[in-house]
Scaffold this active site. Structure first.
Site, PDB file in Angstrom:
ATOM      1  N   ASN A   1       0.878  -1.171   0.000  1.00 47.12           N
ATOM      2  CA  ASN A   1       0.000   0.000   0.000  1.00 47.12           C
ATOM      3  C   ASN A   1       0.912   1.218   0.000  1.00 47.12           C
ATOM      4  O   ASN A   1       1.511   1.539   1.016  1.00 47.12           O
ATOM      5  CB  ASN A   1      -0.894  -0.027   1.253  1.00 47.12           C
ATOM      6  CG  ASN A   1      -1.696   1.254   1.399  1.00 47.12           C
ATOM      7  OD1 ASN A   1      -1.753   2.071   0.479  1.00 47.12           O
ATOM      8  ND2 ASN A   1      -2.320   1.424   2.567  1.00 47.12           N
TER       9      ASN A   1
ATOM     10  N   GLY B   1       3.024   2.336  10.756  1.00 46.81           N
ATOM     11  CA  GLY B   1       3.998   3.414  10.604  1.00 46.81           C
ATOM     12  C   GLY B   1       4.723   3.777  11.887  1.00 46.81           C
ATOM     13  O   GLY B   1       5.401   4.797  11.959  1.00 46.81           O
TER      14      GLY B   1
ATOM     15  N   HIS C   1      -9.361   1.290   4.936  1.00 53.62           N
ATOM     16  CA  HIS C   1      -8.080   1.446   5.637  1.00 53.62           C
ATOM     17  C   HIS C   1      -8.281   2.351   6.846  1.00 53.62           C
ATOM     18  O   HIS C   1      -9.079   3.296   6.813  1.00 53.62           O
ATOM     19  CB  HIS C   1      -7.033   2.037   4.687  1.00 53.62           C
ATOM     20  CG  HIS C   1      -5.655   1.972   5.251  1.00 53.62           C
ATOM     21  ND1 HIS C   1      -5.195   2.889   6.168  1.00 53.62           N
ATOM     22  CD2 HIS C   1      -4.654   1.080   5.075  1.00 53.62           C
ATOM     23  CE1 HIS C   1      -3.961   2.557   6.521  1.00 53.62           C
ATOM     24  NE2 HIS C   1      -3.610   1.462   5.871  1.00 53.62           N
TER      25      HIS C   1
ATOM     26  N   GLU D   1      -4.990  -4.774  10.581  1.00 50.38           N
ATOM     27  CA  GLU D   1      -3.963  -3.758  10.787  1.00 50.38           C
ATOM     28  C   GLU D   1      -4.224  -3.023  12.099  1.00 50.38           C
ATOM     29  O   GLU D   1      -5.049  -2.095  12.142  1.00 50.38           O
ATOM     30  CB  GLU D   1      -3.975  -2.744   9.637  1.00 50.38           C
ATOM     31  CG  GLU D   1      -3.691  -3.354   8.286  1.00 50.38           C
ATOM     32  CD  GLU D   1      -3.174  -2.316   7.297  1.00 50.38           C
ATOM     33  OE1 GLU D   1      -2.147  -2.582   6.679  1.00 50.38           O
ATOM     34  OE2 GLU D   1      -3.776  -1.235   7.180  1.00 50.38           O
TER      35      GLU D   1
ATOM     36  N   SER E   1       3.848  -2.141  10.216  1.00 54.66           N
ATOM     37  CA  SER E   1       5.303  -2.251  10.371  1.00 54.66           C
ATOM     38  C   SER E   1       5.860  -3.626   9.972  1.00 54.66           C
ATOM     39  O   SER E   1       6.790  -4.123  10.595  1.00 54.66           O
ATOM     40  CB  SER E   1       5.721  -1.884  11.801  1.00 54.66           C
ATOM     41  OG  SER E   1       5.363  -0.540  12.080  1.00 54.66           O
TER      42      SER E   1
ATOM     43  N   LYS F   1       0.140   4.258  -0.241  1.00 52.80           N
ATOM     44  CA  LYS F   1      -0.464   5.468   0.356  1.00 52.80           C
ATOM     45  C   LYS F   1      -0.214   6.662  -0.568  1.00 52.80           C
ATOM     46  O   LYS F   1      -0.188   6.479  -1.785  1.00 52.80           O
ATOM     47  CB  LYS F   1       0.081   5.668   1.776  1.00 52.80           C
ATOM     48  CG  LYS F   1      -0.087   4.390   2.614  1.00 52.80           C
ATOM     49  CD  LYS F   1       0.155   4.578   4.082  1.00 52.80           C
ATOM     50  CE  LYS F   1      -0.029   3.239   4.779  1.00 52.80           C
ATOM     51  NZ  LYS F   1       0.071   3.337   6.230  1.00 52.80           N
TER      52      LYS F   1
ATOM     53  N   GLU G   1      -6.623   4.732   7.941  1.00 54.86           N
ATOM     54  CA  GLU G   1      -6.418   6.161   7.669  1.00 54.86           C
ATOM     55  C   GLU G   1      -7.669   6.772   7.051  1.00 54.86           C
ATOM     56  O   GLU G   1      -7.982   7.937   7.287  1.00 54.86           O
ATOM     57  CB  GLU G   1      -5.177   6.346   6.774  1.00 54.86           C
ATOM     58  CG  GLU G   1      -3.899   6.118   7.575  1.00 54.86           C
ATOM     59  CD  GLU G   1      -2.749   5.509   6.788  1.00 54.86           C
ATOM     60  OE1 GLU G   1      -2.749   5.571   5.558  1.00 54.86           O
ATOM     61  OE2 GLU G   1      -1.828   4.966   7.454  1.00 54.86           O
TER      62      GLU G   1
HETATM   63  P1  13P Z   1       3.403   0.408   7.576  1.00 55.93           P
HETATM   64  O1  13P Z   1       3.862  -0.883   6.957  1.00 55.93           O
HETATM   65  O2  13P Z   1       4.148   1.607   7.068  1.00 55.93           O
HETATM   66  O3  13P Z   1       3.314   0.327   9.061  1.00 55.93           O
HETATM   67  O4  13P Z   1       1.883   0.625   7.055  1.00 55.93           O
HETATM   68  C1  13P Z   1       0.954  -0.376   7.203  1.00 55.93           C
HETATM   69  C2  13P Z   1      -0.263  -0.035   6.446  1.00 55.93           C
HETATM   70  O5  13P Z   1      -1.023   0.831   6.827  1.00 55.93           O
HETATM   71  C3  13P Z   1      -0.528  -0.763   5.197  1.00 55.93           C
HETATM   72  O6  13P Z   1      -1.822  -0.540   4.735  1.00 55.93           O
END
Ligand code: 13P
Length: 250
Positions: free
Chosen positions: A9, A173, A95, A167, A212, A11, A97
């Site tokens: 992903n 992150g 997601h 997640e 992560s 982003k 976010e």
């Molecule tokens: P990270 O791997 O940067 O922690 O992000 C995970 C994520 O949100 C994937 O959709």
């Protein structure tokens, strides 16, 4: 046997030339991989260029969001058939976010899941608790309602096509990964809830872990019975680390 899925992903990262350059590199590196499905979800603007760049390769392209209406006065939105048209096979839905910053709810997730399936797209539906919910011990309840409400009213055939990504928000992150045991506990729970909804489809669907994931921790996570792949943010942005993730060894 569930075939592992390693998904990146991206982003809100990479211009079109940056996206194409990385995929040119990646496709050479992983050309011989057959036992893992590979997915890249770039920004909307790079989808079409990447779909062309990956034609005939083992890399699939997906979007990071979708809208449920087919067309009309919905400024800024992208319809399901437009994603198909641009070359998407998968789409990430719900997601954290989008839940946190853009008002996504279990109800809108459900509408998007149905619209994606109706157009032949494979939804990658994200669930997961916040740190507050984990600390308050309400996380099983939160995850159960995300699964039950976000994935309700599917046909038997549709229910088999879903990918779920667990997640935990506190691991995204942050560099703080759920331990393989913590992740496995939730993955098994999600599969149990899904089996109550759709019986045996629960044994077939892939449940990815996200938060992560990196080359250093991927194989420990992938050893767990109910972890069928990764949804990766940061470590999917570079060809060498994503290659290492795709080539994880059990
Ligand atoms: P990270 O791997 O940067 O922690 O992000 C995970 C994520 O949100 C994937 O959709």
């Amino acid at each position: 046997m569930r075939k592992p899925l390693m998904a990146g992903n991206w982003k809100m990262n990479k211009t079109i030339p940056e996206a194409v350059a990385m995929v040119k590199d990646l496709k050479e590196r992983i050309a011989d991989v057959k036992d893992v499905d590979v997915l890249i979800c770039p920004t909307f603007t790079a989808i079409s260029a990447l779909a062309m760049e990956t034609k005939g390769t083992n890399i699939n392209i997906g979007a990071q969001d979708i809208f449920w209406e087919a067309k009309g006065a919905f400024t800024g939105e992208i319809a399901p058939n437009m994603l198909v048209d641009a070359g998407c096979k998968y789409v990430i839905i719900g997601h954290s976010e989008r839940r946190q910053y853009f008002g996504e709810t279990n109800e809108t997730v459900n509408k998007k899941v149905k619209a994606a399936l109706a157009n032949g797209l494979i939804p990658v539906v994200c669930v997961g608790e916040t740190l507050q919910e984990r600390e308050a011990n309400t996380y099983f309840k939160v995850i159960e309602s995300q699964v039950r409400e976000g994935l309700k009213d599917l046909s038997k055939e549709e229910a088999q096509k879903i990918v779920i990504a667990y997640e935990p928000v506190w691991a995204i992150g942050t560099g703080k990964t759920a331990t393989p045991d913590q992740a496995q506990e939730i993955h098994a729970f999600i599969r149990k809830v899904y089996s109550e909804m759709y019986c045996c489809a629960a044994d077939e669907i892939r449940i990815l872990y996200g938060g992560s994931v990196k080359p250093e921790n991927v194989s420990e996570l992938m050893k767990k019975e109910d972890i069928d792949g990764g949804l990766v943010g940061g470590a999917s942005l570079k060809a060498d680390s994503f290659e290492a993730l795709v080539k994880f060894s059990k």
